[in-house]
Design a protein around this motif. Structure first.
Motif, PDB file in Angstrom:
ATOM      1  N   ILE A   1       0.434  -0.612  -0.143  1.00 31.26           N
ATOM      2  CA  ILE A   1       0.067   0.353  -0.064  1.00 31.26           C
ATOM      3  C   ILE A   1       1.083   1.427   0.224  1.00 31.26           C
ATOM      4  O   ILE A   1       1.874   1.486   0.505  1.00 31.26           O
ATOM      5  N   HIS A   2       0.998   2.206  -1.323  1.00 32.38           N
ATOM      6  CA  HIS A   2       0.985   3.382  -1.215  1.00 32.38           C
ATOM      7  C   HIS A   2       0.278   4.188  -1.043  1.00 32.38           C
ATOM      8  O   HIS A   2      -0.558   4.291  -1.529  1.00 32.38           O
ATOM      9  N   SER A   3       0.972   5.404  -0.163  1.00 31.02           N
ATOM     10  CA  SER A   3      -0.373   6.227   0.406  1.00 31.02           C
ATOM     11  C   SER A   3      -0.156   7.334   1.020  1.00 31.02           C
ATOM     12  O   SER A   3       1.089   7.881   1.232  1.00 31.02           O
ATOM     13  N   LYS A   4      -0.612   8.475   0.705  1.00 25.42           N
ATOM     14  CA  LYS A   4      -0.324   9.994   1.065  1.00 25.42           C
ATOM     15  C   LYS A   4      -0.377  10.060   2.576  1.00 25.42           C
ATOM     16  O   LYS A   4       0.470  10.912   3.302  1.00 25.42           O
ATOM     17  N   VAL A   5      -1.701   9.533   3.424  1.00 22.10           N
ATOM     18  CA  VAL A   5      -0.792   9.214   3.997  1.00 22.10           C
ATOM     19  C   VAL A   5      -1.217   8.374   4.989  1.00 22.10           C
ATOM     20  O   VAL A   5      -1.402   6.886   4.455  1.00 22.10           O
ATOM     21  N   PRO A   6      -0.284   7.985   6.439  1.00 19.96           N
ATOM     22  CA  PRO A   6       0.225   6.908   6.702  1.00 19.96           C
ATOM     23  C   PRO A   6      -0.856   5.260   6.999  1.00 19.96           C
ATOM     24  O   PRO A   6      -1.654   6.606   7.907  1.00 19.96           O
ATOM     25  N   VAL A   7      -0.709   4.507   6.891  1.00 24.34           N
ATOM     26  CA  VAL A   7      -1.464   2.707   7.160  1.00 24.34           C
ATOM     27  C   VAL A   7      -0.457   2.123   8.441  1.00 24.34           C
ATOM     28  O   VAL A   7      -0.207   1.406   8.024  1.00 24.34           O
ATOM     29  N   ASN A   8      -1.208   2.676   9.455  1.00 27.17           N
ATOM     30  CA  ASN A   8      -0.381   2.107  10.721  1.00 27.17           C
ATOM     31  C   ASN A   8      -1.297   0.692  10.472  1.00 27.17           C
ATOM     32  O   ASN A   8      -0.537  -0.493  11.742  1.00 27.17           O
ATOM     33  N   THR A   9      -2.300   1.134  10.326  1.00 30.03           N
ATOM     34  CA  THR A   9      -2.935  -0.280  11.359  1.00 30.03           C
ATOM     35  C   THR A   9      -4.257  -0.601  10.086  1.00 30.03           C
ATOM     36  O   THR A   9      -4.744   0.660   9.800  1.00 30.03           O
ATOM     37  N   LEU A  10      -5.020  -1.112  10.242  1.00 22.14           N
ATOM     38  CA  LEU A  10      -6.958  -1.355   9.402  1.00 22.14           C
ATOM     39  C   LEU A  10      -7.735  -0.052   9.551  1.00 22.14           C
ATOM     40  O   LEU A  10      -8.122   0.025   8.966  1.00 22.14           O
ATOM     41  N   ASP A  11      -7.757   0.423  10.687  1.00 22.33           N
ATOM     42  CA  ASP A  11      -8.897   1.038  10.821  1.00 22.33           C
ATOM     43  C   ASP A  11      -7.938   2.786  10.094  1.00 22.33           C
ATOM     44  O   ASP A  11      -9.105   3.944   9.870  1.00 22.33           O
ATOM     45  N   ASP A  12      -6.925   2.973   9.639  1.00 19.06           N
ATOM     46  CA  ASP A  12      -6.133   3.782   8.580  1.00 19.06           C
ATOM     47  C   ASP A  12      -7.062   3.627   7.722  1.00 19.06           C
ATOM     48  O   ASP A  12      -6.877   5.014   6.744  1.00 19.06           O
ATOM     49  N   MET A  13      -7.346   2.620   6.759  1.00 19.51           N
ATOM     50  CA  MET A  13      -7.907   2.379   5.682  1.00 19.51           C
ATOM     51  C   MET A  13      -9.075   3.091   5.309  1.00 19.51           C
ATOM     52  O   MET A  13      -9.717   3.140   4.607  1.00 19.51           O
ATOM     53  N   LYS A  14      -9.440   3.444   6.120  1.00 21.90           N
ATOM     54  CA  LYS A  14     -11.058   3.979   6.380  1.00 21.90           C
ATOM     55  C   LYS A  14     -11.118   5.335   5.473  1.00 21.90           C
ATOM     56  O   LYS A  14     -10.622   6.043   6.049  1.00 21.90           O
ATOM     57  N   GLY A  15     -11.689   5.205   4.391  1.00 17.63           N
ATOM     58  CA  GLY A  15     -12.137   7.008   4.263  1.00 17.63           C
ATOM     59  C   GLY A  15     -11.170   7.474   2.849  1.00 17.63           C
ATOM     60  O   GLY A  15     -11.202   7.547   1.640  1.00 17.63           O
ATOM     61  N   LEU A  16     -10.329   6.023   3.069  1.00 18.31           N
ATOM     62  CA  LEU A  16      -8.729   6.303   1.649  1.00 18.31           C
ATOM     63  C   LEU A  16      -9.515   6.000   0.414  1.00 18.31           C
ATOM     64  O   LEU A  16     -10.553   4.798   0.067  1.00 18.31           O
ATOM     65  N   LYS A  17      -9.348   6.622  -0.695  1.00 21.39           N
ATOM     66  CA  LYS A  17      -9.402   6.597  -1.865  1.00 21.39           C
ATOM     67  C   LYS A  17      -8.092   5.705  -2.779  1.00 21.39           C
ATOM     68  O   LYS A  17      -6.930   6.208  -2.376  1.00 21.39           O
ATOM     69  N   LEU A  18      -7.826   4.542  -2.390  1.00 17.70           N
ATOM     70  CA  LEU A  18      -6.841   3.335  -3.308  1.00 17.70           C
ATOM     71  C   LEU A  18      -7.159   2.801  -4.711  1.00 17.70           C
ATOM     72  O   LEU A  18      -8.080   2.591  -4.848  1.00 17.70           O
ATOM     73  N   ARG A  19      -6.306   2.921  -5.607  1.00 22.00           N
ATOM     74  CA  ARG A  19      -6.093   2.578  -6.487  1.00 22.00           C
ATOM     75  C   ARG A  19      -5.913   1.316  -6.365  1.00 22.00           C
ATOM     76  O   ARG A  19      -5.760   0.459  -5.999  1.00 22.00           O
ATOM     77  N   ALA A  20      -7.054   0.131  -7.505  1.00 22.33           N
ATOM     78  CA  ALA A  20      -7.550  -1.169  -7.412  1.00 22.33           C
ATOM     79  C   ALA A  20      -6.875  -1.437  -8.509  1.00 22.33           C
ATOM     80  O   ALA A  20      -7.669  -1.432  -9.537  1.00 22.33           O
TER      81      ALA A  20
END
Length: 365
Positions: free
Chosen positions: A172-191
């Motif tokens: 996962i490459h992201s503009k905000v840190p993803v340290n836990t599963l909870d950090d995924m909420k609301g992120l728009k990620l390319r699939a």
């Protein structure tokens, strides 16, 4: 799954393929080609094959896999086959149209992501299920075995398959840190595929389906907050310059991978004389698939190092946190089994068989 930090680039002819290897064949073909030149003997060029794909020519897969394959086919044929290479969709169309270009004969050979045509090749999707893969070599070998047994006369009956492989561990490459599963909420990620779209939804993110060449612009314009892709393609897409955070998964299994095929028009293959068919056959199959997957994954290390050198934030989730993600991903399996059942496919049997094959080839390494 090997720690990505320990993953270093493996030169394309240094992949261990055991016994009588693809490396051996390549060296033999080079000697044969040199012999033709040294003796002044030449053959008329009999066949030109157009190879079409979606990445720039300098990207890792074209440079380290497709060009190697094409050069070897040319050498093994004694110059009777020429492979013309067309990167970045130069012959027209879009990445999801590549497989049909191979089927209808618009081009002769394509390299493509199977999932660019969602749901069309249901049996292949088993390898894209979350936390299924261990590493690219073992999973690519398992993919070829299951292709020959379950897919050759079903999903791929209209095309001649040269190779089947997967990339290295998805990150996962992201503009905000993803340290836990909870950090995924609301992120728009390319699939990349239908399966990963479903996975990201179960994990709390919003999936945006995009072919990989569109990732750079989507990130730069803020259309997406990040992307799930392997390390090796991040350099060509300038991802380490556009995001500062990269989340890896500890343990033996990757978050996901993506399935590829190198496919040839069936009539074009059948029209070849037997000796040139043999050239294609000798450069097809499990060993080539393992070479392709291993080489693609081998480019993860240098690309990861670019992010390290930029002082980007690289996060590795520990076993306890990964277990949370694995639990959250379980509905993806149940949903997929039900979906493919409607197409006459025993999804659970495929899952069991794919896991057994991956385990077999992982233990053999």
């Amino acid at each position: 799954m090997a720690d990505a930090r320990a993953c270093e680039f493996v030169p394309q002819w240094e992949v261990d393929l055991k016994a009588f290897t693809w490396k051996s064949l390549a060296l033999a073909s080079a000697v044969a080609a040199a012999s033709w030149v040294s003796t002044g003997i030449s053959h008329a060029q009999d066949v030109t094959l157009k190879l079409h794909q979606f990445l720039p020519a300098q990207a890792n897969v074209p440079k380290l896999v497709l060009d190697v394959w094409a050069d070897k086919v040319e050498a093994d044929s004694g110059g009777r086959i020429k492979v013309e290479r067309y990167p970045s969709m130069q012959l027209g169309g879009t990445p999801p149209q590549l497989i049909d270009q191979a089927i209808d004969g618009t081009v002769d050979v394509v390299w493509t992501v199977v999932g660019y045509t969602p749901g069309r090749f249901p049996r292949v999707e088993v390898f894209e299920l979350p936390f299924m893969m261990t590493n690219a070599d073992a999973t690519s070998r398992a993919y070829w075995d299951l292709f020959e047994k379950e897919m050759k006369d079903t999903d791929f009956k209209d095309v001649h398959i040269v190779g089947t492989w997967v990339h290295g561990p998805g990150v996962i490459h992201s503009k905000v840190p993803v340290n836990t599963l909870d950090d995924m909420k609301g992120l728009k990620l390319r699939a990349p595929t239908r399966i990963i779209t479903g996975l990201l939804g179960e994990l709390g993110a919003t999936a945006v389906g995009l072919p990989v060449p569109a990732v750079t612009e989507a990130l730069s314009k803020g259309v997406i907050d990040g992307a799930v892709i392997p390390w090796e393609v991040t350099t060509a897409l300038k991802v380490p310059e556009l995001v500062n955070n990269h989340t890896e998964f500890g343990g033996d299994h990757a978050l996901y991978t993506t399935a590829f095929v190198l496919a040839m028009n069936k009539d074009r293959y059948e029209s070849l004389p037997d000796d040139l068919k043999k050239v294609i056959d000798d450069n097809s199959g499990q060993e080539f698939s393992a070479f392709a997957g291993s080489t693609q994954a081998g480019a993860d290390g240098p690309s990861r190092q670019i992010a390290v050198d930029r002082n980007n934030n690289i996060i590795t989730l520990d076993a306890d946190e990964v277990a949370r993600w694995q639990e959250a991903a379980q509905p993806v399996y149940a949903k997929w089994v039900e979906e493919v059942k409607a197409k006459g496919v025993d999804g659970q049997a495929l899952i069991d068989e794919a896991r057994a094959l991956i385990d077999k080839y992982t233990k053999a390494q």
